[in-house]
Design a protein around this motif. Structure first.
Motif, short mmCIF file in Angstrom:
data_model
loop_
_atom_site.label_atom_id
_atom_site.label_comp_id
_atom_site.label_asym_id
_atom_site.label_seq_id
_atom_site.Cartn_x
_atom_site.Cartn_y
_atom_site.Cartn_z
N GLU A 96 47.71 89.17 90.92
CA GLU A 96 46.80 88.07 90.61
C GLU A 96 46.28 87.45 91.90
OE1 GLU A 96 47.02 84.76 87.28
OE2 GLU A 96 48.17 84.12 89.05
N TYR A 143 41.19 82.28 88.70
CA TYR A 143 42.25 83.27 88.90
C TYR A 143 41.88 84.56 88.16
CZ TYR A 143 45.05 79.39 90.62
OH TYR A 143 45.51 78.32 91.35
N GLN A 176 43.08 88.88 87.50
CA GLN A 176 44.03 89.98 87.65
C GLN A 176 43.37 91.23 87.07
OE1 GLN A 176 47.94 89.38 85.98
NE2 GLN A 176 48.84 90.77 87.47
#
Length: 519
Positions: free
Chosen positions: A251, A357, A359
């Motif tokens: 992440e 964020y 990922q």
């Protein structure tokens, strides 16, 4: 790699507007009061900002301010979400193998045998061809033979395009239990492996060994160890069946400075769009599984991206286009747009996020692709993102604060009275309340000069050009005595609108001045 907007323009406008106060403070200690007229007006804040000026300041590569044919303004925040290159997922560890030749099999000279070497392919890939940029192959003989001789090693599958690998090492007679050791290192930069010559036709190659004795044969109890290996390999090209390889990236986060200036309040923008441009130069299909979370300013609870919108679906995972075999060095581009029709982007971006964020999980050949895969040393895929925000929407009680220097270095002993006058013009479609406060150098003592000064949207603003009707603050003798003790002026702007469009010729002004009376 660690962005409410419609208003951002106004907020950014206000940032620049307010910051323009810095070093424009009033300082006139060198002027003699006796030389002045009876009424003297002196500006202490005089700022002006337009959309055009804002564009000049903001358009810096990562942030663009495009304007359409009707003059409507948008803000585009661009950046690289992530990038991965071939050398980050493909490497060749140093490796070696050994073969023991006992003296008892050497019944005649020369003796020839063929062995197979298992190439250490990365990540279980079935590599058929490998072109090397650099690398070394080494041979090492440790002989306990009682007679001298030499060993020749040939690798038909390893060629420089003209000749195949063919190296010979001589060894001496061992004596007193001390081995005769000989080593040879060959630079194989520019060589190529053709693993299809072996069976199975990948990740293998055969090498031929010829042992020759100089006269007498060794004893049955003699032995010789041949070691072969390679090291420091790097590649320029490889192909084969790479299978379903999975790369999962940790992440990571992106800081969105456009929203960093926002304080209290909320913003909701119309027609937000997040565009992804994925450039893929791997010669095989890649599926991307993307997870996004936005963290609002001052919040600990992230908003999670939902790719299923009210009227459509953002493909998740999504497949990347890829160059066809033979288009070595080429790339294919896939463009996907996240909007309010296929995702909850308004929830994700619409309330002053500061951090985004993300990922990523990438899977090669997820659909069991059977065509020949390839990659070069420059292959990779890059995901660029562009957040497109047309400057229209709604703002409720959105606060912005800025600080400027303040100096009032006068001998006020001969001043009869002093007035401070404030005015503003605003053609942006956004109303504002302005508060101006003075602070001393330690920010302990303060004085509010202006509170809840309303600046209407568009033509509802108080026109500063109408000097007969400014906002006037009359200061008493105590106020006059305190003015020189203040070092900073803090300007707070609270914005509010139900939504409209910001266009190129919008303008915003704030002015403040003092008028000194010497009667």
């Amino acid at each position: 790699m660690r962005h409410s907007f419609k208003t951002l323009l106004i907020l950014s406008t206000s940032i620049i507007l307010l910051s323009a106060c810095v070093r424009e403070y009033f300082q006139a200690s060198s002027v003699q009061l006796a030389d002045w007229p009876k009424e003297l007006g002196i500006p202490i804040i005089n700022t002006e900002i337009s959309t055009a000026r804002l564009i000049d300041r903001l358009d810096d590569g990562e942030l663009q301010v495009p304007i359409d044919a009707d003059g409507r303004v948008s803000l585009w925040q661009t950046g690289q979400l992530f990038s991965i290159q071939a050398n980050e997922i493909v490497s060749f560890p140093d490796t070696g193998n050994s073969l023991t030749i006992p003296g008892l099999i050497v019944l005649a000279s020369p003796v020839r045998t063929t062995e197979q070497y298992a190439f250490n392919a990365p990540n279980g890939m079935k590599v058929e061809h490998l072109d090397l940029r650099s690398g070394e192959a080494y041979l090492r003989l440790s002989s306990a033979f009682s007679k001298p001789g030499n060993v020749r090693v040939e690798i038909p599958a390893l060629s420089n395009g003209v000749t195949s690998y063919d190296e010979t090492l001589a060894f001496d007679t061992s004596s007193g239990g001390v081995l005769s050791v000989t080593e040879k290192v060959v630079d194989i930069s520019g060589y190529s492996f053709d693993f299809t010559q072996a069976t199975p036709a990948y990740n293998r190659f055969n090498y031929d060994i010829t042992l020759s004795m100089d006269g007498a044969l060794p004893k049955f109890s003699d032995s010789l160890i041949l070691e072969f290996g390679y090291r420091n390999l790097s590649f320029t090209f490889m192909d084969g069946d790479f299978g379903q390889q999975i790369v999962s990236l940790d992440e990571d986060s992106i800081f969105m400075p456009l929203f960093d200036a926002f304080g209290e309040g909320s913003v909701l923008f119309n027609d937000l769009e997040f565009e992804f441009e994925i450039i893929n130069s791997f010669g095989f299909p890649v599926d991307i599984d993307l997870k996004l979370e936005a963290l609002d300013v001052g919040s600990k609870n992230p908003t999670i991206w939902d790719p299923n919108g009210t009227a459509g679906s953002f493909p998740q995972p999504f497949s990347l286009d890829f160059p066809a075999y033979g288009d070595f060095g080429a790339s294919a581009t896939t463009i996907l747009a996240m909007n309010r029709e296929n995702s909850n982007i308004n929830d994700l971006i619409g309330d002053k996020p500061k951090w985004l964020y993300h990922q990523i999980e990438a899977t090669s050949n997820a659909d069991s692709n059977t065509t020949l895969d390839f990659m070069t040393d420059t292959s990779g895929f890059t995901v660029n993102s562009t957040m497109k925000i047309p400057l229209s929407g709604s703002v409720q009680n959105l606060g912005l604060t800025d600080t400027a220097d303040f100096s009032f270095d006068f001998d006020l002993s001969k001043v009869d009275r002093l007035e401070m006058r404030f005015g503003a013009e605003n053609s942006f479609p956004m109303g504002a309340l302005v508060e101006i406060t003075l602070y001393d150098e330690q920010y302990k003592s303060s004085k509010v000069l202006l509170e809840n000064f309303e600046v209407g949207a568009g033509s509802n603003a108080v026109p500063f050009s109408n000097i007969s009707d400014p906002y006037i603050l009359k200061l008493n003798s105590q106020d006059l005595e305190e003015l020189p003790s203040y070092s900073f002026v803090v300007i707070e702007v609270t914005l509010d609108t139900d939504g409209d469009v910001v266009v190129k010729d919008h303008l915003f002004k704030v002015r403040a001045g003092v008028k000194i009376f010497n009667e």
